[in-house]
Every structure is written in structure tokens, then in C-alpha cells.
Design a protein around this motif. Structure first.
Motif, PDB file in Angstrom:
ATOM      1  N   GLN A 139       6.969  -5.486   3.741  1.00  0.00           N
ATOM      2  CA  GLN A 139       6.890  -4.495   4.806  1.00  0.00           C
ATOM      3  C   GLN A 139       6.188  -5.059   6.037  1.00  0.00           C
ATOM      4  O   GLN A 139       6.622  -4.832   7.173  1.00  0.00           O
ATOM      5  CB  GLN A 139       6.164  -3.243   4.307  1.00  0.00           C
ATOM      6  CG  GLN A 139       6.963  -2.416   3.319  1.00  0.00           C
ATOM      7  CD  GLN A 139       6.249  -1.131   2.953  1.00  0.00           C
ATOM      8  OE1 GLN A 139       5.272  -0.748   3.589  1.00  0.00           O
ATOM      9  NE2 GLN A 139       6.718  -0.465   1.910  1.00  0.00           N
ATOM     10  N   GLU A 140       5.092  -5.790   5.801  1.00  0.00           N
ATOM     11  CA  GLU A 140       4.374  -6.377   6.926  1.00  0.00           C
ATOM     12  C   GLU A 140       5.221  -7.428   7.631  1.00  0.00           C
ATOM     13  O   GLU A 140       5.228  -7.515   8.858  1.00  0.00           O
ATOM     14  CB  GLU A 140       3.066  -6.999   6.425  1.00  0.00           C
ATOM     15  CG  GLU A 140       2.038  -5.965   5.974  1.00  0.00           C
ATOM     16  CD  GLU A 140       0.818  -6.616   5.350  1.00  0.00           C
ATOM     17  OE1 GLU A 140       0.792  -7.874   5.260  1.00  0.00           O
ATOM     18  OE2 GLU A 140      -0.107  -5.881   4.938  1.00  0.00           O
ATOM     19  N   ALA A 141       5.953  -8.222   6.833  1.00  0.00           N
ATOM     20  CA  ALA A 141       6.825  -9.241   7.435  1.00  0.00           C
ATOM     21  C   ALA A 141       7.945  -8.586   8.225  1.00  0.00           C
ATOM     22  O   ALA A 141       8.294  -9.032   9.326  1.00  0.00           O
ATOM     23  CB  ALA A 141       7.397 -10.145   6.343  1.00  0.00           C
ATOM     24  N   THR A 142       8.506  -7.505   7.647  1.00  0.00           N
ATOM     25  CA  THR A 142       9.574  -6.783   8.354  1.00  0.00           C
ATOM     26  C   THR A 142       9.054  -6.176   9.646  1.00  0.00           C
ATOM     27  O   THR A 142       9.704  -6.223  10.691  1.00  0.00           O
ATOM     28  CB  THR A 142      10.155  -5.677   7.447  1.00  0.00           C
ATOM     29  OG1 THR A 142      10.636  -6.266   6.241  1.00  0.00           O
ATOM     30  CG2 THR A 142      11.284  -4.947   8.148  1.00  0.00           C
ATOM     31  N   SER A 143       7.851  -5.595   9.559  1.00  0.00           N
ATOM     32  CA  SER A 143       7.248  -5.001  10.750  1.00  0.00           C
ATOM     33  C   SER A 143       6.980  -6.059  11.810  1.00  0.00           C
ATOM     34  O   SER A 143       7.243  -5.850  12.999  1.00  0.00           O
ATOM     35  CB  SER A 143       5.945  -4.294  10.370  1.00  0.00           C
ATOM     36  OG  SER A 143       5.306  -3.777  11.512  1.00  0.00           O
TER      37      SER A 143
END
Length: 650
Positions: A50-54
Motif C-alpha cells: 500500500q505504501e509503495a502504491t501510494s
């Protein structure tokens, strides 16, 4: 002793059972612990994803924002430069009135090109993410490549007063098969970068070169040919396209004449549909570009360096990155060459400057590079003369189809409803930008004055979608033209004071601009009336106004069964296309809605409006006509099939 053995056996069994239970408990605890650790690991991985996607999304947003700022800054810089030049001409006492008018007309034409380009760019700006994901599908249509490069050159002319900028195309036509908007934006970006990084007295030359000439020149100047990555395939090296269809394999000594066949659905009507490639790009005598810089800019946005600032230009690095994205969408790529290698193809001005410019850069081998030649390749029709004629026929046919009202069977011919008390055809124009409201009102006034002098007209304006809803509730309209996005600045809006009639019912009080036959006065008087109208513009403004979208307001009007007055025709003007249910009867026009397209857009929707029962047929009189809910005439049935209509905006 037997009893002892039995007692011992039972004791052993009890111990074994206890051990088994403890083992089961330990195993269960281990399972639970493993499951907990697995859940924690999965949660941590999910958080990481999720952090990478964000982060990826934020980076994509930054790229899009950078593209907007980069493109708009370039366009505004050109407009400001041309405005300054126009002001200088106005104060030049040595110019005759004829020379002044001619020069200003040329400036206005350039400004128009820049504004059209900027609007086109803003409409396409969200395609960047599609290009990065590979989901973008470019258009594949024939267009005049020389005209596109000429237009891109004109847009940058005002910024190039310190250098020599010229595009000298060959006399033969050059009809390409690609996406003209992407090609124009790419060329404009390359020219803008070249102008920015070319010192005073330098030269910039946009060009269109036959690919066989490029290959021949590189062969003759074999040293320092192409700095970019060279493929083992000569065709791929020169075109950047791995999907080229060639008649025969190319030997190392062949002149490159890469060909394929036009299989596009919008193909021109030609017997010879064979295509070949041309190199399209820009040569300059600026600070130069090395191979490492070109390669790194394919995937990242580089920042300014001290060396770039020495030449008076700040480099965001986005222009080159953007050009890579655009050429990738066209299934080609930017190629880099030296001025020396292309000497035989360059104009005399730029040849004379080779080696004389102060700016230079070095590649990994330490070789000094002065100036840059950046190009990409495009397929063009081999039969250039035939393709040019076929394109003219195709363009004329498309224009004729748009102008021929027989396509819809109806011609726009507005007349007010006979039963209306004021006997005016009434239009509401809604936009939050004053200049856009003025532009639309001026265009409508000109259309009515020239084409519909017998149709008395009143125009009112609104500043927000909420203001539109209140306007149609308080007074009748025949047509509402509404923007989609509103950013209302309440401090800059003059409000309408509440008014009531003798029965206590609220009335609008909204100012109206009246246009009718008795007002066939001079252009100066007409401009004075319009100026007076906008000086006294008033709107209704309430808390939270500006949050509603124009489309939502028009849908509300279309679906409402409680309107005080009959429903008007509804037109949404937006920079985006929408799939709207036909029964809503909302006409969607893409920004910029040019005056020449206004009538055609209405006429093209006549049949759909009738099927949606937004208009009804009236068979009384000499012509069948279509009336709106208020009883005003909107269209008449075309008399002669194929006859050109008279309702054009001029």
C-alpha cells in the motif's frame, strides 16, 4: 508381582498420555504462533504494498503536475512575449497603419495557435498515466506533417528573438499517418528546449528529412554518426521501431527506405498506399546533449545543473522526459545525432555556426559535442502528391458532412415562442471565468446579428452551477450553455438583490442583453451595449456555491418534474467527454467550443433530441419544425438534401 507389573504398565500409560497431551498442546501453541506470525507478515507486506502504491501514485501525480506547469508555462511565455512585441509595435512611430495592422494580425495568429495548442494539451494531459501504463491508444490518421511542424515553429517564434529560428520544408507535400496532436506537442517541446538552451546569435532548425537522406548522410560522415543506442538492425537504429515491415532485408550498404502499407481504417483513397519513413526533429547550435543525458531522461526527470544555468536557462528536465513519453506512445523513440554528421542536410545559417558556439558538452568518451540534432521517425505516404490530393478530398468531405444539414435532416433556425410574453428567444450562459462568458456572448451576438436578424434574443449569464439552478427556477430559457467545473470567487461577484412582484412572488432581477433587428447599429455601439451589460452583471450567490458540477446541475434540470417554467435545451461545455444517457437530452460539446462549431453541434443532435422528446415536431406553416418545451422554434426540416445551411457562425 503381577499386580506390580499391571501398576507399572498403568503408570507408564498415564505418563505417555500426559506426554501426548503436552505434545498436542505444544503443537497447537506452535500452530497458533505460526499463524500469528504469518498474519503479521502478511499485514506488513500488505502495508508495504500500500505504501509503495501510494508512493507510486504520488510520484505519478507529481509527474502530471510537472507536465501541466511545464506546458502551460511554455504557452504563457509565448503569449507574454508576443504581447510585449505587439505593444512595441504599437509604439513604433515608423510603421504605417497598414504595416501595423499586418504585424498585429500575424501576432494574433501566433497567439491563437498557442492558445489552441494549450487547450489541446490540457484536454490530453491525463493521457500521461495511460502512456506510462501502456494503455494509451494514439490516433492513426493522415495529416499534413509540414503544416504541423510549421504551426509548432510559429508558436515558439516570439521566444526566439535572440536566435535564428526557421523551418524550410521541401516543396513536395508530406502526408504522415500518426497522431497529429502528439506529433505537434513533441515538436513544440523539442523546439522550446532548443530555443531555451541556444545562446544569443545561435540557430535552431526544425526539419523533416527523408530517412534515406539521413542514412546516406550518416554513411558519408561515418565518424560520430548516432550517439544514441544503436540496434543491430539498421532500420530499428534509424527509426526506433522494431515493428517495421520491410520488403526485403536491409544490407549494410543499402539506402534505408523503410516501407510498410497503410492498413488504417481512415486510410486515404489511394492506389499506392505504401508508406516510408521520415526523420522529424530539431537541430540547434546550443549547449549540446550527451548520450548519458538522453538515456537517463527516458525514465527519470533530471534537475538543473550549474552548467545549464551558465547559459541563462533553468532546466526542469521534464521537457525531454515528456518527449520520450510521447514518442513512445507513437511506437518510436528519440534519436540523437551531431551537427557535423548532418552537415549536408542543414541550412546555411546553422552550418556557418557549427563549431563557433561557446556551449558544449562531453560524452563518456570525453568527446566534445557542440549543438544537438534530436529526431524521431514517422511513416509518410510514398505517393506524396497523390496523398496530398486524397487528404484534401477527405478533409473537404468531412467538412461537407459537418456542414450538410441533411445528415440530421434539420437546420438550426431559432424563433421565440409565439405565446411568450416578451417574444424573445432566451439563452443562459454559465461560466465562472469572466473572459469566457464574454467570449461566448460575443460569439452568440455575432451569430444572431449575421444569421438570425429576425429572431429577437436575450442573453443572461450565471457564475456557478447553483446559480444556473436558481436562474431556471425564476425565469424561462430556451437554451442553457453551461461549463462543467466552477471555481467561484465570491469576493469578485456582484449579487442580485432580492425582488418580488406585486403578488409577492420572487422575480429574477438578473440583467439581460437584448439583441434584435432594431438594434442593427454600428459595431462601436454594439460593443458599448455588451460592455454595459458586463459592467452591470449580477448573480445569485449562496454559501457553498461553486461545489456543484455543471453536469450535475443539467441532470437535475433534465430530471426535474417541479420546474416552474418549461425545460430548456441543455448544453454542457467541458474539457472531458461524457457518456450521458440519451434520454436526458444533454448536448455535450468539447472545449474549446469554437464559434464555427456551435451551430453544427446543435444540428448534429437534432434527431437525438427529438427521440428523447426534448423537442417536438410541428407541422404547421411552410416548414416542418422542431419546438422546445416552451414552444420556441429550434430547428426546421432541411428543404434540399445536400444544400448548405445558412446557420453558420462566421
Amino acid at each position: 508381582s503381577v499386580l506390580e507389573r499391571e501398576s507399572l504398565r498403568e503408570s507408564i500409560n498415564e505418563r505417555m498420555e500426559a506426554l501426548r497431551k503436552r505434545q498436542d498442546e505444544s503443537t497447537e501453541q506452535l500452530k497458533k504462533r505460526d499463524m500469528q506470525l504469518m498474519r503479521e507478515a502478511l499485514f506488513a507486506e500488505d502495508q508495504r504494498i500500500q505504501e509503495a502504491t501510494s508512493a507510486s501514485f504520488m510520484k505519478a501525480q507529481e509527474h502530471v503536475s510537472a507536465q501541466v506547469f511545464h506546458e502551460v508555462r511554455n504557452a504563457l511565455s509565448s503569449v507574454i512575449a508576443m504581447s510585449d512585441m505587439a505593444n512595441g509595435l504599437r509604439n513604433d512611430k515608423s510603421l504605417s497603419p497598414t504595416q501595423l495592422v499586418g504585424s498585429v494580425d500575424k501576432m494574433l495568429e501566433q497567439i491563437s495557435d498557442v492558445v489552441d495548442y494549450s487547450l489541446m494539451m490540457l484536454n490530453d494531459i491525463l493521457d500521461v498515466s495511460k502512456i506510462n501504463s501502456g494503455a494509451f491508444v494514439p490516433k492513426n490518421e493522415p495529416f499534413d506533417l509540414k503544416e504541423v511542424v510549421s504551426r509548432a515553429t510559429r508558436m515558439q517564434q516570439a521566444k526566439a528573438s535572440h536566435i535564428h529560428l526557421s523551418f524550410r520544408p521541401a516543396h513536395r507535400p508530406c502526408i504522415a499517418l500518426s497522431d497529429s496532436s502528439i506529433v505537434e506537442r513533441t515538436i513544440a517541446t523539442l523546439i522550446s528546449n532548443a530555443v531555451k538552451f541556444t545562446p544569443n546569435g545561435g540557430a535552431v532548425q526544425p526539419f523533416i528529412w527523408p530517412l534515406e537522406n539521413v542514412e546516406r548522410t550518416f554513411t558519408n560522415n561515418s565518424s560520430d554518426v548516432v550517439f544514441g543506442s544503436i540496434s543491430t538492425s539498421k532500420a530499428e537504429a534509424l527509426t526506433g521501431n522494431k515493428e517495421i515491415v520491410s520488403d526485403a532485408s536491409l544490407s549494410s550498404t543499402d539506402v534505408v527506405e523503410v516501407q510498410q502499407v497503410d492498413q488504417c481504417s481512415s486510410a486515404l483513397n489511394l492506389s499506392n498506399k505504401r508508406l516510408k519513413y521520415v526523420a522529424v526533429g530539431v537541430a540547434d547550435t546550443g549547449i549540446g546533449l550527451c548520450e548519458e543525458k538522453l538515456d537517463s531522461s527516458r525514465s527519470v526527470i533530471s534537475t538543473s545543473t550549474s552548467s545549464s544555468r551558465k547559459h541563462g536557462a533553468q532546466n526542469t528536465g521534464f521537457g525531454l522526459y515528456h518527449a520520450h513519453l510521447q514518442t513512445r506512445a507513437l511506437k518510436t523513440k528519440l534519436q540523437l545525432a551531431s551537427l557535423e554528421a548532418c552537415r549536408d542536410l542543414l541550412d546555411e545559417t546553422i552550418v556557418d555556426l557549427i563549431g563557433k558556439t561557446k556551449g558544449s558538452s562531453q560524452d563518456s568518451a570525453g568527446l566534445r559535442r557542440t549543438g544537438t540534432v534530436l529526431y524521431f521517425t514517422l511513416p509518410v505516404y510514398e505517393d506524396c502528391e497523390g496523398a496530398y490530393q486524397a487528404l484534401q478530398v477527405k478533409t473537404n468531405a468531412e467538412v461537407g458532412a459537418r456542414n450538410d444539414s441533411s445528415k440530421s435532416g434539420y437546420t438550426f433556425r431559432p424563433m421565440p415562442a409565439p405565446s411568450s410574453k416578451d417574444r424573445y428567444f432566451r439563452i443562459l450562459v454559465a461560466d465562472d471565468v469572466l473572459m469566457l462568458r464574454k467570449g461566448m456572448v460575443h460569439a452568440i451576438e455575432k451569430l444572431w446579428t449575421v444569421n438570425f436578424p429576425n429572431c429577437p434574443l436575450q442573453i443572461s449569464t450565471a457564475c456557478s452551477a447553483e446559480d444556473v439552478l436558481r436562474a431556471v427556477e425564476l425565469e424561462p430559457f430556451d437554451l442553457v450553455i453551461c461549463d462543467h467545473h466552477f471555481m467561484l470567487e465570491k469576493s469578485k461577484v456582484d449579487c442580485i438583490l432580492p425582488e418580488q412582484n406585486e403578488t409577492g412572488r420572487r422575480i429574477s432581477g438578473r440583467p439581460r442583453l437584448t439583441i434584435e433587428n432594431k438594434h442593427r447599429d454600428s459595431p462601436q455601439s454594439c460593443r458599448h451595449r455588451i460592455k454595459h451589460f458586463f459592467d452591470n452583471e449580477r448573480f445569485t450567490v449562496e454559501d457553498n456555491d461553486g461545489s456543484m458540477l455543471g453536469l450535475n446541475a443539467l441532470v437535475h434540470i433534465s430530471e426535474s418534474n417541479t420546474l416552474t417554467f418549461p425545460k430548456p435545451l441543455l448544453m454542457l461545455v467541458s474539457g472531458h467527454t461524457f457518456e450521458i444517457e440519451p434520454e436526458l437530452g444533454i448536448i455535450v460539446a468539447l472545449k474549446p467550443l469554437k464559434p464555427s462549431e456551435f451551430v453544427g453541434k446543435l444540428e448534429s443532435c437534432a434527431r437525438d433530441l427529438r427521440q428523447a422528446r426534448i423537442v417536438r415536431i410541428n407541422r404547421e406553416g411552410s416548414h416542418d419544425s422542431l419546438l422546445n418545451s416552451r414552444g420556441s422554434q429550434i430547428f426546421i426540416r432541411s428543404e434540399v438534401k445536400g444544400k448548405q445551411r445558412k446557420g453558420h457562425m462566421r
